[in-house]
Design a protein around this motif. Structure first.
Motif, short mmCIF file in Angstrom:
data_model
loop_
_atom_site.label_atom_id
_atom_site.label_comp_id
_atom_site.label_asym_id
_atom_site.label_seq_id
_atom_site.Cartn_x
_atom_site.Cartn_y
_atom_site.Cartn_z
N LYS A 73 0.83 -1.21 0.00
CA LYS A 73 0.00 0.00 0.00
C LYS A 73 0.86 1.26 0.00
N LEU A 74 1.93 1.23 0.79
CA LEU A 74 2.82 2.40 0.84
C LEU A 74 3.50 2.62 -0.50
N LEU A 75 3.99 1.55 -1.11
CA LEU A 75 4.63 1.66 -2.42
C LEU A 75 3.65 2.16 -3.47
N GLY A 76 2.44 1.58 -3.48
CA GLY A 76 1.43 2.02 -4.45
C GLY A 76 1.06 3.47 -4.27
N LEU A 77 0.97 3.90 -3.03
CA LEU A 77 0.60 5.29 -2.75
C LEU A 77 1.68 6.26 -3.22
N VAL A 78 2.92 6.00 -2.82
CA VAL A 78 4.02 6.90 -3.17
C VAL A 78 4.24 6.93 -4.68
N SER A 79 4.04 5.80 -5.36
CA SER A 79 4.24 5.77 -6.81
C SER A 79 3.22 6.65 -7.54
N LYS A 80 2.07 6.90 -6.91
CA LYS A 80 1.04 7.72 -7.55
C LYS A 80 1.14 9.20 -7.19
N THR A 89 3.85 11.37 9.29
CA THR A 89 3.71 11.63 10.72
C THR A 89 3.02 10.44 11.36
N SER A 90 3.70 9.82 12.32
CA SER A 90 3.14 8.64 12.99
C SER A 90 2.73 8.98 14.41
N ASN A 91 1.63 8.34 14.89
CA ASN A 91 1.17 8.58 16.26
C ASN A 91 1.57 7.43 17.18
N GLU A 92 1.09 7.48 18.41
CA GLU A 92 1.49 6.46 19.39
C GLU A 92 0.91 5.08 19.08
N ASN A 93 -0.07 5.02 18.19
CA ASN A 93 -0.64 3.73 17.76
C ASN A 93 0.04 3.17 16.52
N PHE A 94 1.09 3.87 16.06
CA PHE A 94 1.89 3.48 14.90
C PHE A 94 1.16 3.66 13.57
N HIS A 95 0.04 4.38 13.59
CA HIS A 95 -0.63 4.76 12.36
C HIS A 95 0.03 6.02 11.82
N SER A 96 0.03 6.18 10.50
CA SER A 96 0.79 7.28 9.90
C SER A 96 -0.06 8.07 8.93
N GLU A 97 0.03 9.39 9.06
CA GLU A 97 -0.58 10.29 8.08
C GLU A 97 0.50 10.64 7.06
N ILE A 98 0.19 10.39 5.80
CA ILE A 98 1.15 10.60 4.72
C ILE A 98 0.60 11.67 3.79
N LYS A 99 1.38 12.74 3.60
CA LYS A 99 0.93 13.87 2.80
C LYS A 99 1.88 14.13 1.64
N CYS A 100 1.30 14.53 0.52
CA CYS A 100 2.09 15.00 -0.62
C CYS A 100 1.22 15.99 -1.38
N GLY A 101 1.65 17.22 -1.45
CA GLY A 101 0.81 18.25 -2.06
C GLY A 101 -0.47 18.41 -1.27
N THR A 102 -1.61 18.32 -1.94
CA THR A 102 -2.90 18.48 -1.28
C THR A 102 -3.49 17.14 -0.82
N VAL A 103 -2.77 16.05 -1.08
CA VAL A 103 -3.26 14.71 -0.72
C VAL A 103 -2.84 14.36 0.71
N SER A 104 -3.78 13.80 1.46
CA SER A 104 -3.49 13.31 2.80
C SER A 104 -4.13 11.92 2.97
N ILE A 105 -3.29 10.93 3.26
CA ILE A 105 -3.75 9.54 3.42
C ILE A 105 -3.25 9.02 4.76
N THR A 106 -4.09 8.29 5.46
CA THR A 106 -3.67 7.63 6.70
C THR A 106 -3.59 6.13 6.47
N LEU A 107 -2.42 5.56 6.80
CA LEU A 107 -2.23 4.11 6.74
C LEU A 107 -2.09 3.57 8.16
N LEU A 108 -2.74 2.45 8.42
CA LEU A 108 -2.69 1.84 9.74
C LEU A 108 -1.46 0.96 9.85
#
Length: 366
Positions: A73-80, A89-108
């Motif tokens: 999922k991370l590879l597919g996201l970054v490739s797009k 940005t990762s929180n204490e639950n190890f989930h991460s908010e990933i941003k690029c430009g105006t896109v914001s995606i959270t991966l668990l």
């Protein structure tokens, strides 16, 4: 964890380590990439318990930390993502908010505590070889390794390091490919043999570039390959490799120079008639400065001839066409030497740069 990294650099790093992630994993965390940020560096690690790949990329680390994120999922996201900067940005639950430009995606993510730790082992030998040299060796022989697990040692590639030379061998019991090269720098530690898994060899071949060296750090049961900023840690195959020297004839009655391209063309064009054969074979006949190729099966037959320098007695032998073609597909040479004794003994195909290929004729079908 809070970091910023350039999209292209992150994508290249993810591509380096994601290849070993399978569709089915024994542990959920094995489908994830271990992501660690510290000291202005992002470190990415994957493992399938047999191989461990680690690579690094420069990053702006605002808050150091560690997590694991789903690799595909991370590879597919970054490739797009479009070009630019990616923030994670990762929180204490190890989930991460990933941003690029105006896109914001959270991966668990999953806890990094469950990610297998790197093995520790004693290094007995160190070998340095140019990346281009090792790439050439692997390209020329890896196809000949066995895919049958019944003889585990044959599913790997033998590396024999002796007298400042490296000899690499692959065989499936029906043919053998060997490549031998001198090492510019003498290895440290004792001489000896190791068997590298085909999976590790293929990953190594994929990661090798055109410049720099590969550092091989060899332990009793494991090996580390260092390729630029990427590290491969792999288990070695345990066992004794067959004495490959015994199957290589020491003398030959006849040596014939073969032009590579016409030889490849003749086999490929005649193989069309063998596509449905259960045991395909092509008959080679040497006679009066000609090499005649003949093939026949239930769907057709054909022949082709090329000029060769041969003045001995007429001689015919049949071979598996795929086995005959394999070395030529991986040899960037115009001519090779075919060495032969008779129609029932092993023949060799050799180039002038340390490559040798041994194949047995099939039972001649007339």
């Amino acid at each position: 964890m809070k970091i910023k990294v350039q999209k292209e650099a992150l994508l290249k790093a993810l591509q380096k380590v994601s290849n070993i992630i399978g569709s089915r994993t024994t542990l959920p965390v094995l489908a994830n990439i271990l992501v660690e940020a510290k000291d202005d560096q992002l470190t990415l690690t994957t493992t399938d318990l047999e191989l461990r790949l680690t690579t690094t990329v420069a990053a702006v680390v605002e808050e150091p930390g560690i997590t694991t994120l789903p690799a595909k999922k991370l590879l597919g996201l970054v490739s797009k993502f479009h070009q630019g900067e990616v923030s994670i940005t990762s929180n204490e639950n190890f989930h991460s908010e990933i941003k690029c430009g105006t896109v914001s995606i959270t991966l668990l993510g999953l806890t990094p505590d469950d990610f297998p730790v790197a093995p520790e082992f004693e290094i007995n030998r160190n070998v340095k070889i140019k990346q281009t040299e090792l790439a050439s060796i692997l390209e020329r022989i890896s196809y000949a390794a066995s895919l049958d697990d019944s003889r585990k040692v044959l599913t790997g590639i033998l590396f024999s390091i002796r007298d400042s030379k490296i000899t690499a061998v692959a065989t499936d019991g029906k043919r053998l490919a060997l490549c031998e090269r001198p090492l510019e720098e003498a290895p440290t530690g004792e001489d000896g043999d190791i068997i590298v898994t085909l999976k590790a060899a293929n990953e190594l071949k994929r990661l090798i570039g055109s410049e720099g060296d590969v550092m091989m750090e060899i332990g009793e049961k494991q090996i580390i390959f260092r390729v630029n900023e990427t590290v491969i840690v792999s288990k070695l195959i345990e066992g004794t490799y067959p004495n490959y020297r015994q199957v290589i004839p020491t003398t030959f009655k006849t040596t014939i120079e073969l032009p590579a391209d016409p030889f490849i063309y003749a086999i490929e064009i005649l193989s069309v008639t063998l596509s449905e054969a259960s045991s395909p074979n092509i008959k080679l006949t040497f006679d009066s400065n000609k090499l005649l190729f003949e093939a026949n099966s239930s769907i057709g037959e054909g022949s082709e001839a090329i000029d060769v320098a041969y003045e001995g007695d007429k001689m015919s032998a049949s071979f598996n066409p795929n086995f005959l073609l394999d070395p030529f597909k991986h040899l960037p040479v115009e001519k090779v030497l075919l060495k032969i004794n008779d129609v029932v003994s092993p023949i060799t195909i050799e180039s002038n740069d340390g490559f040798l290929y041994v194949i047995m004729p099939m039972r001649n079908k007339g």
